[in-house]
Design a protein around this motif. Sequence first.
Motif, PDB file in Angstrom:
ATOM      1  N   ILE A  62     -14.772  -1.339  72.488  1.00  0.00           N
ATOM      2  CA  ILE A  62     -13.380  -1.686  72.225  1.00  0.00           C
ATOM      3  C   ILE A  62     -12.707  -1.836  73.588  1.00  0.00           C
ATOM      4  N   THR A 104      -7.366  -0.649  73.252  1.00  0.00           N
ATOM      5  CA  THR A 104      -6.686  -0.363  71.994  1.00  0.00           C
ATOM      6  C   THR A 104      -5.420   0.424  72.294  1.00  0.00           C
ATOM      7  N   GLY A 154      -6.258  -3.428  64.989  1.00  0.00           N
ATOM      8  CA  GLY A 154      -6.595  -3.431  66.404  1.00  0.00           C
ATOM      9  C   GLY A 154      -6.084  -2.225  67.161  1.00  0.00           C
ATOM     10  N   LYS A 155      -5.382  -1.341  66.485  1.00  0.00           N
ATOM     11  CA  LYS A 155      -4.777  -0.186  67.158  1.00  0.00           C
ATOM     12  C   LYS A 155      -5.440   1.120  66.720  1.00  0.00           C
ATOM     13  N   THR A 156      -5.134   2.158  67.472  1.00  0.00           N
ATOM     14  CA  THR A 156      -5.645   3.494  67.162  1.00  0.00           C
ATOM     15  C   THR A 156      -4.490   4.375  66.725  1.00  0.00           C
ATOM     16  N   THR A 200      -8.262   0.284  64.164  1.00  0.00           N
ATOM     17  CA  THR A 200      -9.517   0.276  64.912  1.00  0.00           C
ATOM     18  C   THR A 200     -10.078   1.681  65.041  1.00  0.00           C
ATOM     19  N   SER A 248      -2.738   3.079  76.215  1.00  0.00           N
ATOM     20  CA  SER A 248      -3.944   2.328  75.869  1.00  0.00           C
ATOM     21  C   SER A 248      -5.178   3.012  76.442  1.00  0.00           C
TER      22      SER A 248
END
Length: 552
Positions: free
Chosen positions: A139, A142, A168-170, A210, A288
């Motif tokens: 990845i 993220t 797409g994010k955590t 994600t 990120s």
Amino acid sequence: MITKYLFVASMGLASLFSACQSAAPTHDGGSLDSTALQAISEESYKANVAQLASDEFLGRKPFTKGDTLAVNFIADRFKELGLQPANADSYFQEVPMVEVTSKPKNKTLNFQGPQGSINLNYLDDFVIGSRKLETEITIPTTELVFAGFGIVAPEYKWNDYAGLDVKGKTVVVLASDPGHYDKNLFKADTMTYYGRWTYKYEEAARQGATGVLIIHDTKAASYGWDVIRSGWTGPQLDLANNAEPKTAFEGWLSADAARALFKIAAPGTNLVEQALKPGFKAVPMQVSTTITLQNNLRYATSNNVVAKIEGSKRPEEVIIYTAHWDHLGVGEPVNGDSIYNGAVDNAAGVAALFEIAKAFKAAKVKPERTVLFIALTGEEEGLLGSAYYTDNPLFPLRKTVANINMDAFNPTGETKDVSVIGYGQSEMDNYVEHSAAKFGRIVQGEKNPSSGGFYRSDHFNFVKKGVPGLFMGSGNTYISTDTLALNLRKEALKGRYHAPSDELDAHWDFNGILADIRLFFDIGYTLSREKTFPQFKEKSEFRELGLKRLTK
């Protein structure tokens, strides 16, 4: 999240179910079968626990030599007791699994935020892995979003993902549910399924995230960081045919690591405190990170061990006793010991299956319904053996009367009271009370309802299919008046959960264990001579599932 069926009970359906509902046992069960109870022996029980929890069995982890030794030992015991194989002519139900050994490529994770950057250390600060069946997961970047508890619960008017796109994010989420912090929310101290880590992973995947990181808190989770460190690392098992959506990675942050993370995030005022209240809106942290995971995959099968005593009058109806045979295997050494023997958890439960089977065989009046004994695999890996059985039952679930699950017994001494985990969920409570009264015992709710114990053992997979499940243990009121000896035992046995020190030794008091085994037997024996099917209680979130199951 547990699927909830919409159910409208017409008069016709009410008539159909009336014959299957029972608020209390219908047999004259005021007396005990002394012959059956005498078959329950401390000597044989202790010997079976000692064997299963010995170093020879290497912690009984599926896919290891300990797996083979354990299932063969259990099958041999079932044969010796005169039980019939329950899977046609076999004592085994194969459970296809995949073993995923998942590690971050780097032992540190770097997080970049508007207030600076930090490096977190694997195992000490975070644990991370993936259940994706891919050998490498990369990845490149993220973004982190703080999503409160990570809960979508319409019935409680709570949605931490409202208006949020996490693709797409955590997501970073809190452990437990809002009721842990505010007794006016959810079920107060009684954790709902929304508070379980399994739910948080599932919901994050449904939302398209994600990754997901849960902030650890010992009180909220009901276990310390050492359990996270040992239980969420090394080889992890899953069902090979598990098609449920998964995030690319799942993990935990220590409380200290989470505080450090919030310090480098976009400025926010008391975000955690805000998340405890209704109406909280998820907050982008403007932090990120880059993650690369390496997975080693190994496909194989483990086994549930299955045996039965066929019912004399209604053999198609079944009462199921379960206990998981697996434990954590060989892992990180603690004080020089690396074998996680699992004596209390759960050699104690498997050995109880043998004693209860002996009692049924010795009973003066034989069970009218079939009694099925299952030693389950993969409980420690996410209740896998019971999940597989309930998806592939050997008896139709609509003919399954109840599941009676035994997972860990209390070796500190005999108690006057009995603790039912999930008390109030089903009419199985009534059966416990009825049988407990015969032994002069009283019934209480669970000691720590905020731990979510009702969702943490194998009975829950039966519950999710609409089958009432009983999970109980000893209480708090000890019969012994020798408080000094009792306190010494408690101190000696403290801290053994999921540790190499969970062994059989001289500190064990078997009186309470045997008393609980006798109670477990009498509950199932009462059910085995009835025609009724216990149901979930009216306020249970599983009631409609239970009623629907009987029509399938």
